[in-house]
Design an enzyme around this catalytic site. Structure first.
Site, PDB file in Angstrom:
ATOM      1  N   HIS A 175     -19.523  17.466   2.755  1.00 54.90           N
ATOM      2  CA  HIS A 175     -18.218  17.013   2.416  1.00 54.90           C
ATOM      3  C   HIS A 175     -17.423  18.434   2.393  1.00 54.90           C
ATOM      4  O   HIS A 175     -15.891  18.179   2.586  1.00 54.90           O
ATOM      5  CB  HIS A 175     -18.513  16.703   0.943  1.00 54.90           C
ATOM      6  N   HIS A 180     -12.938  19.091   2.825  1.00 56.74           N
ATOM      7  CA  HIS A 180     -11.922  20.275   2.384  1.00 56.74           C
ATOM      8  C   HIS A 180     -11.822  20.932   3.484  1.00 56.74           C
ATOM      9  O   HIS A 180     -10.478  21.502   3.549  1.00 56.74           O
ATOM     10  CB  HIS A 180     -12.633  20.665   1.164  1.00 56.74           C
ATOM     11  N   GLU A 221      -8.921  13.617  -2.780  1.00 58.34           N
ATOM     12  CA  GLU A 221     -10.358  13.044  -2.413  1.00 58.34           C
ATOM     13  C   GLU A 221     -10.214  11.837  -1.693  1.00 58.34           C
ATOM     14  O   GLU A 221     -11.009  11.496  -0.778  1.00 58.34           O
ATOM     15  CB  GLU A 221     -10.803  13.054  -3.534  1.00 58.34           C
ATOM     16  N   SER A 240     -15.249  12.412   4.878  1.00 62.01           N
ATOM     17  CA  SER A 240     -16.640  13.049   4.869  1.00 62.01           C
ATOM     18  C   SER A 240     -17.726  11.939   4.923  1.00 62.01           C
ATOM     19  O   SER A 240     -18.935  12.422   4.921  1.00 62.01           O
ATOM     20  CB  SER A 240     -16.821  14.192   3.915  1.00 62.01           C
TER      21      SER A 240
HETATM   22 FE   LIG Z   1     -14.101  16.895  -2.796  1.00 56.45          FE
END
Ligand SMILES: [Fe+2]
Length: 296
Positions: A175, A180, A221, A240
């Site tokens: 993730h 990110h 997110e 992700s």
């Molecule tokens: Fe996150």
């Protein structure tokens, strides 16, 4: 408790209730730092737990600004990465927004092995000035969000248990890097992260922090936007997880409305049933930016 089955791919950032890291005060046994919930997929794997402890030590002894020591991943863990990448590559081509796809190209992430945070951080820093720093696990929202103001993204370094390659009850290196790390290689997305951090720093009340955390959740997110009439993802929790990317097309879509988001609760343990959709990348960027620079 997380009620997802192991067949359900889900990656999220905030659902960390199955794992805790002992604070300095009660770390009596340095070989037993990470506490996994009995329902965690790795709970019964002593080797995995020992590895998690060693990786947690990297974070706990890390000096900000110094090179991040490499984590020793096993062959089984490298296979987890390859499995995820195989599912994500076609999902990205179908569902990721153009800004994400060009950032992904810039980072040149290898599909065959887990990149070390040190390598990703170096590349990201050269593009947007952001750097990654390792954390052992649980980070208070204020600490996590405020560090963004300084161009620092706090990152977990372990990978999910190999028995559930497409499911994790906690944010892991997959993730962090595919979500990110890649978005921080986009200058406008990195700038929004920075502005989020600055707005949190200006917000003293827990109520204001909660409203900002909701905006972060539904944009950075789990944000989606329209591109040539199609819904595309720019949110890291979606990007992700191949399962999340497929599921986003079943979500109820509402037009991006930051005032509404401030009041909107969310459940990090399930696929998101409702998402906020911007009319374009540029309009999302402008709207979030102007909302946050006026914050407080
Ligand atoms: Fe996150």
């Amino acid at each position: 408790m997380n009620t997802q089955t192991t067949e359900t791919p889900l990656a999220d950032h905030v659902d960390m209730r199955m794992v805790t890291v002992k604070s300095d005060d009660d770390r009596l046994d340095r070989n037993n730092i990470v506490q996994l919930d009995p329902d965690h997929p790795g709970f019964r794997d002593a080797e995995y737990r020992a590895r998690r402890n060693r990786i947690a030590e990297i974070a706990l002894t890390y000096k900000p600004g110094s090179p991040i020591p490499d984590a020793a991943y096993t062959e089984e863990e490298q296979e987890v990465w390859r499995t995820i990448w195989q599912a994500l590559k076609p999902a990205h081509q179908k569902h990721a927004c153009a800004e994400y796809l060009s950032a992904l190209q810039r980072l040149q992430i290898e599909p065959s092995r887990i990149p070390q945070l040190r390598e990703v951080s170096g590349k990201v820093q050269a593009i947007s000035g952001f750097r990654l720093e390792p954390v052992a696990g649980l980070v208070a929202p204020r600490v996590f969000l405020e560090s963004l103001a300084d161009g620092v993204f706090l990152c977990t370094q372990y990978i999910r248990h190999h028995s559930t390659p497409l499911y994790t009850p906690e944010p892991d290196v997959v993730h962090e890097i595919i979500g990110h790390g890649v978005t921080l290689a986009s200058e406008p997305l990195a700038e929004l992260n920075r502005i989020f951090g600055a707005a949190v720093k200006r917000s003293k009340s827990s109520e204001a922090l909660e409203r900002l955390a909701r905006i972060y959740w539904f944009t950075i997110e789990f944000g989606v936007l329209l591109e040539n009439g199609l819904v595309k993802a720019y949110g890291t929790g979606l990007l992700s997880s191949a399962g999340e990317l497929e599921a986003m097309h079943k979500a109820e879509l509402r037009p991006l409305d930051l005032r509404e988001i401030e009041q909107q609760e969310y459940d990090p343990t399930h696929f998101q049933p409702m998402l906020f959709c911007a009319s374009s990348f540029v309009s999302m960027y402008e709207e979030v930016r102007s909302h946050l620079v006026q914050w407080g």
